[in-house]
Design a protein around this motif. Structure first.
Motif, PDB file in Angstrom:
ATOM      1  N   ALA A  68       0.840  -1.203   0.000  1.00  0.00           N
ATOM      2  CA  ALA A  68       0.000   0.000   0.000  1.00  0.00           C
ATOM      3  C   ALA A  68       0.872   1.250   0.000  1.00  0.00           C
ATOM      4  O   ALA A  68       1.927   1.284   0.646  1.00  0.00           O
ATOM      5  N   GLU A  69       0.408   2.258  -0.724  1.00  0.00           N
ATOM      6  CA  GLU A  69       1.175   3.517  -0.822  1.00  0.00           C
ATOM      7  C   GLU A  69       1.004   4.326   0.464  1.00  0.00           C
ATOM      8  O   GLU A  69      -0.128   4.544   0.927  1.00  0.00           O
ATOM      9  N   ALA A  70       2.126   4.764   1.034  1.00  0.00           N
ATOM     10  CA  ALA A  70       2.062   5.544   2.273  1.00  0.00           C
ATOM     11  C   ALA A  70       3.188   6.573   2.263  1.00  0.00           C
ATOM     12  O   ALA A  70       4.172   6.422   1.540  1.00  0.00           O
ATOM     13  N   TRP A  71       3.029   7.609   3.055  1.00  0.00           N
ATOM     14  CA  TRP A  71       3.961   8.746   3.033  1.00  0.00           C
ATOM     15  C   TRP A  71       4.484   9.017   4.434  1.00  0.00           C
ATOM     16  O   TRP A  71       3.697   9.081   5.393  1.00  0.00           O
ATOM     17  N   LEU A  72       5.786   9.190   4.526  1.00  0.00           N
ATOM     18  CA  LEU A  72       6.405   9.412   5.836  1.00  0.00           C
ATOM     19  C   LEU A  72       5.928  10.737   6.428  1.00  0.00           C
ATOM     20  O   LEU A  72       5.919  11.769   5.755  1.00  0.00           O
ATOM     21  N   VAL A  73       5.557  10.702   7.700  1.00  0.00           N
ATOM     22  CA  VAL A  73       5.156  11.916   8.411  1.00  0.00           C
ATOM     23  C   VAL A  73       6.157  12.138   9.544  1.00  0.00           C
ATOM     24  O   VAL A  73       6.292  11.297  10.431  1.00  0.00           O
ATOM     25  N   GLY A  74       6.877  13.225   9.499  1.00  0.00           N
ATOM     26  CA  GLY A  74       7.876  13.476  10.545  1.00  0.00           C
ATOM     27  C   GLY A  74       9.130  12.657  10.301  1.00  0.00           C
ATOM     28  O   GLY A  74       9.327  12.069   9.234  1.00  0.00           O
ATOM     29  N   ASP A  75       9.987  12.591  11.329  1.00  0.00           N
ATOM     30  CA  ASP A  75      11.276  11.920  11.168  1.00  0.00           C
ATOM     31  C   ASP A  75      11.126  10.406  11.268  1.00  0.00           C
ATOM     32  O   ASP A  75      10.360   9.902  12.104  1.00  0.00           O
ATOM     33  N   ALA A  76      11.904   9.706  10.431  1.00  0.00           N
ATOM     34  CA  ALA A  76      11.924   8.244  10.523  1.00  0.00           C
ATOM     35  C   ALA A  76      12.423   7.858  11.916  1.00  0.00           C
ATOM     36  O   ALA A  76      13.294   8.515  12.487  1.00  0.00           O
ATOM     37  N   GLY A  77      11.843   6.807  12.461  1.00  0.00           N
ATOM     38  CA  GLY A  77      12.265   6.320  13.776  1.00  0.00           C
ATOM     39  C   GLY A  77      11.587   7.020  14.943  1.00  0.00           C
ATOM     40  O   GLY A  77      11.796   6.650  16.100  1.00  0.00           O
TER      41      GLY A  77
END
Ligand SMILES: Cc1cc2nc3c(=O)[nH]c(=O)nc-3n(C[C@H](O)[C@H](O)[C@H](O)COP(=O)(O)OP(=O)(O)OC[C@H]3O[C@@H](n4cnc5c(N)ncnc54)[C@H](O)[C@@H]3O)c2cc1C
Length: 557
Positions: free
Chosen positions: A276-285
């Protein structure tokens, strides 16, 4: 012909009662926490939420539960949930009354008004408020992704509900949900196994592909979700839309709907993500801390929702007991029933006060109105305390209110038995968004991060000076704060802190008899069932204050 079945001595249902006009506890709490609040807004909401028409929608939305359609006739996956039209009518009303993401773009006081309105609406129907609450909670997180904030922010604050399954660009208003809980761990989200693989960049920053599942995924017809997944940089927060940025249905498969105890109008699903297509919100981790920030807001709503349900159950119980005669007089005139009803009224008022105090702390901190830092500490401490205590009291409260109706309280009658519905609904606020133990443990964390003793002394100063019972309770709590590393004692500390703050608030904005009765029954003596109030207390005055407003049918054009 003589009648064989005359219906006598049965109460009329409580409809067309303005939920705001009869709720003096809420009026007083609101006037204290936000003196300039918009009274006309609440009159209008109270009238609509109490109306026979909206109460009928609440019955129908629960009696005709959502249905999952996984495939179309030809076998293609469609993954859509169908709701009764009454569900959409209730959602329309909730958005029109600004219970969702609107306070984020409103003036100071907006969160307090929204909180009070959320409580009132709960007295109509709580389960549709799940997506409404999640939309409120996730919206500030989108600030961490400028593109999403720009494209989705206006739709999330829009008030013209749109229940169609379409890409976000084609809709008049948007709602969002949250997906954390997986089979192997809900409270311990670090156990999440859903994977996020980087997939280049696009409209909303770093695109990823999610593969995995969520074991609880409520309101799957929301337009998008914030979900946790394991990315190369660690557990991270992702924006997962139902339609991809390119306008295709995203690969979110709804496996089935949960068959639940209550909360029937709300669809809670199990889902799988297949690339599924998803988009990072904020910093990874940083996913855990982001989710915790959202969870803090939905926890506020759990306390508000429970206080709202308590008020609804109390109003129905009072209304019934005023009409039903037994042993020669109305139930409401029987001394022992008066003790039960007055006790429930105290609990309802204290829950209302505590939940709204938390809403003020949210409002003040969000608007930078916290010169001494007190509101930030209260927000941090009160979130787990209010969620723990108000929600814990909810089920016992609903049971006692149900008993006031005798056998009728236990009967569903195709949804007409509102008390039975309240009873089934009540426990969920204690479980989701962090169950009781998780709240109590979170309080211990809060104690490590802030000088809580000083804040509590400042908050309770007037009430301590006015009442030896409050002073003793404050001393108990402060002494317990010293040993607060003890996990096994965390529930007791959460309860004692809640009672201290409830007494403080009732001293600040309730009549003296309410404050005195609360101290006598909750601080001086720890009662284990409702209805043990000392007879010397002014039971009739306590009951009178809590009576619902008499019926006034909603005028329709
Ligand atoms: C109707 C419904 C809808 C839901 N919708 C959603 C949704 O939309 N999105 C979503 O992400 N989740 C959703 N949930 C899931 C919900 O948030 C979780 O069920 C809840 O957080 C508890 O997690 P769990 O079920 O895995 O229980 P567990 O984490 O296994 O907890 C079980 C019990 O153990 C206790 N416990 C856990 N750790 C400790 C400890 N260290 N010490 C002492 N006790 C402990 C808990 O307090 C709880 O009582 C929903 C749940 C329900 C019932």
């Amino acid at each position: 012909m003589a009648g064989t079945h005359e219906v006598t001595n049965q109460a009329q249902p409580l409809v067309d009662s303005n939920l705001y006009a009869g709720h003096r506890a809420l009026q007083d709490a609101l006037a204290h926490q936000h003196p300039g609040y918009d009274r006309a807004r609440f009159q209008a909401l109270g009238a609509e939420a109490g109306s026979a028409e909206m109460q009928a929608h609440a019955r129908l939305a629960n009696a005709f539960a959502p249905v999952l359609q996984t495939h179309d006739l030809q076998g293609r996956r469609i993954d859509q949930v169908e709701f009764h039209p009454s569900y959409h009518a209730l959602m329309s009303a909730a958005l029109r009354h600004r219970l969702h993401a609107t306070p984020w773009s409103e003036r100071p006081g907006g969160h307090i008004e929204r909180a009070a309105a959320f409580m009132l609406f709960t007295g109509l129907e709580p389960s549709v408020l799940c997506p409404v609450s999640m939309s409120y909670a996730v919206t500030p997180a989108l600030r961490a992704n400028g593109g999403l904030q720009r494209d989705w922010g206006p739709g999330l604050a829009a008030t013209t509900y749109d229940g169609r399954f379409l890409p976000y660009t084609a809709k008049t208003a948007l709602t969002m949900g949250m997906g954390m809980t997986e089979k192997q761990g809900g409270s311990d989200v670090r156990a999440n196994t859903t994977r996020a693989e980087p997939d280049g960049a696009g409209a909303w920053g770093q695109r990823h592909r999610l593969t995995g599942h969520k074991w609880f995924f409520s309101a799957p017809m929301c337009d998008a979700f914030l979900v946790l997944a394991q990315a190369p940089g660690g557990l991270s927060c992702f924006f997962l839309p139902r339609w991809t940025a390119g306008g295709e249905v995203n690969r979110i498969q709804i496996q089935r709907l949960k068959h639940k105890l209550g909360n029937q109008a709300n669809a809670s699903s199990e889902v799988e993500f297949q690339d599924a297509e998803a988009w990072l919100v904020g910093d990874a981790g940083r996913g855990v801390s982001q989710i915790l920030a959202m969870g803090a807001l939905t926890r506020l709503d759990c306390a508000l929702g429970t206080a709202g349900l308590m008020r609804q159950a109390l109003a129905i119980a009072l209304h019934h007991c005023a009409q039903r005669q037994a042993f020669g007089k109305p139930l409401i005139a029987q001394p022992l029933m008066q003790s039960v009803l007055a006790d429930l009224a105290l609990e309802s008022e204290a829950a209302t006060a505590l939940a709204l105090r938390l809403a003020r702390a949210v409002d003040r901190t969000e608007h930078g109105q916290d010169a001494h830092g007190l509101e930030a500490v209260m927000r941090r401490v009160l979130t787990p305390v209010a969620k723990f205590w108000v929600c814990k009291r909810g089920s016992a409260f609903a049971q006692e209110a149900m008993e006031c109706l005798g056998g009728n309280g236990y009967v569903e009658a195709d949804g007409a038995g509102v008390m039975a519905r309240i009873y089934r609904e009540m426990p969920v606020n204690s479980i989701w968004e962090g169950a009781g133990n998780i709240m109590a443990l979170d309080l211990l964390r809060a104690l490590r991060s802030a000088d809580v003793a000083d804040a509590l002394m400042s908050e309770t100063a007037d009430a301590r000076a006015a009442s030896p019972a409050v002073a003793r309770q404050a001393a108990r709590v402060t002494a317990a704060l010293d040993g607060a590393a003890d996990e096994a004692g965390a529930r007791a500390l959460a309860r004692d802190t809640a009672l201290l703050l409830q007494a403080t608030l009732l001293h600040a904005h309730s009549p003296a008899e309410v404050f005195d009765a609360f101290c006598a029954s909750r601080l001086d003596a720890a009662a284990d069932v409702f209805g043990l109030l000392p007879a010397r207390l002014p039971l009739q005055a306590l009951i009178q204050r809590a009576m619902p407003a008499p019926p006034t049918p909603l005028e329709t054009a």
